[in-house]
Enzyme design. Sequence first.
Site, mmCIF file in Angstrom:
data_model
loop_
_atom_site.group_PDB
_atom_site.id
_atom_site.type_symbol
_atom_site.label_atom_id
_atom_site.label_comp_id
_atom_site.label_asym_id
_atom_site.label_seq_id
_atom_site.Cartn_x
_atom_site.Cartn_y
_atom_site.Cartn_z
ATOM 1 N N ARG A 97 0.852 -1.189 0.000
ATOM 2 C CA ARG A 97 0.000 0.000 0.000
ATOM 3 C C ARG A 97 0.891 1.244 0.000
ATOM 4 O O ARG A 97 2.003 1.238 0.538
ATOM 5 C CB ARG A 97 -0.891 0.009 1.252
ATOM 6 C CG ARG A 97 -1.901 1.145 1.258
ATOM 7 C CD ARG A 97 -2.606 1.292 2.595
ATOM 8 N NE ARG A 97 -3.528 2.412 2.568
ATOM 9 C CZ ARG A 97 -4.055 2.995 3.627
ATOM 10 N NH1 ARG A 97 -3.757 2.551 4.843
ATOM 11 N NH2 ARG A 97 -4.887 4.014 3.503
ATOM 12 N N HIS A 98 0.392 2.312 -0.596
ATOM 13 C CA HIS A 98 1.125 3.585 -0.571
ATOM 14 C C HIS A 98 1.409 4.025 0.862
ATOM 15 O O HIS A 98 0.773 3.553 1.817
ATOM 16 C CB HIS A 98 0.336 4.678 -1.293
ATOM 17 C CG HIS A 98 -1.033 4.904 -0.714
ATOM 18 N ND1 HIS A 98 -1.241 5.561 0.479
ATOM 19 C CD2 HIS A 98 -2.258 4.524 -1.152
ATOM 20 C CE1 HIS A 98 -2.526 5.596 0.751
ATOM 21 N NE2 HIS A 98 -3.177 4.966 -0.215
ATOM 22 N N GLY A 99 2.327 4.954 1.019
ATOM 23 C CA GLY A 99 2.679 5.453 2.346
ATOM 24 C C GLY A 99 1.679 6.471 2.875
ATOM 25 O O GLY A 99 0.636 6.737 2.265
#
Length: 478
Positions: A97-99
């Site tokens: 998942r993106h940060g």
Amino acid sequence: MFCVGLGSGWSWRIMLTLPLKFITVHFFLGCITCCLINNAKPGDDPNIPAIARYFGTKGRYEEVNPYLLEDILAVNKSILQLPSAECREIHVTAIIRHGTRYPTIKNVKKMQQMHNLVLHKASGKERWLREIQNHWQMWYTEDMDGRLVQKGVDDHKHLAVRLSKLLPSLISEEKLRGGHISFITSSKHRCVNSTLAFKAGLTELWTIEDREFDHVVNDALMRFFDQCTKFVEDVGNNPSAMAEFDKFKSGPEMKRVQEKIADRLRVQYSLITDDMAEAAFYLCAYEFAIKTVNSPWCQLFDEVDAQVMEYANDLKQFWKRGYGHDINSKSSCILFHDVFSRLDKAAQESKSGQQVSEAVTVQVGHAETLLPLLTLLGFFKDSDRLTSANFATQAQRSFRTSHTLPYAANLLLVLYDCGESGLRLQPLLNEKPLVFPGMADQQVSIPLYQDVREHYRELLQGCDFETECQLFTHPSRA
């Protein structure tokens, strides 16, 4: 000690007019609140909100792995439970998942409304309230709209370094320079920038300054939910698909949270809607995730309130991306087959004595990418479905996004060649080993890859994205 917390906005006269079921719920929650307060740990870090572990998909990765607070690059290699010394890793697929990101426009607007309400309607002399009214500035703006923050860049840089330490023969400078590491991302800016950050983590680690490494944008894989017509129509655009979530938002547990917030702010109950309660919770969560600040907004919630808010978020995820509807998981068929095709290719190359051409696949997407795939694979499935009516009995549920889907959440599938012990596959979530559902008896050692394929045989032979995602014409409308 016996105690009951009823809140300053209650009186026994009012309670006598309420249904017994409603009173029982409030009595139950009040007792829990009191007990939790009395059992507070005096050694807790004052810079971390007491409710931080309930932030769901808005939570920090460090709350899932607290040891990272001491050393952000710490790795526990003992999690790789190899069955023999012969085992060597030959491939890893990492779906990440993106940060950490800013709130979206929709949530920024709600947060602005909540801030205005506290500024102009709230009264009281509490220090935290004075801090919000006199010092705290509404700095969230609509143009932020879900963009990656610096903490999110660091999330992926640090993750890249840790994974290179965990799997040094795969995630290596040699493999990167040799073109054996591929990067795939969603088109969303927060995902592209997370991918760039992950690559930067590696190039800075190895001081690579003479070249850059490409990535591929592939929304068919990383945003499959947008392209699955049946999901979009039956769940995404169908309000009735979220009926349990909506019922919980208007139910007694959530109403009590709203009333307690109103009591703390000394405003009319009608002013604190479920949207305003959510906005206040997000203000606490975002301030902490982005700035590592224990915000005064967090004082609007005790631990029981946070558990209710967490459950509401989990209900939403359960019915929109998880086990609530079959199409939620089936929408990820395309990613499921992509993962196993990469594993199959690596397995075949290894068996034939060739060098594995793609040693590492890094795929950066969303919580909405990971959760349907985890659901399709059967992870975190409870015996009882999450509903609007079973909050009290779901305290020990497996389906808990605070534990599984923080920012930078990651699913790793590590393939090993163990010589005479065969090819084996180990799943890791957020750098912790997972047990494939239904294969617990094989977890003394990492299960054979062929056994994993057999376990998912029906999905491997079916789960066709086009078939699952097409809308059929109803016979009566033909």
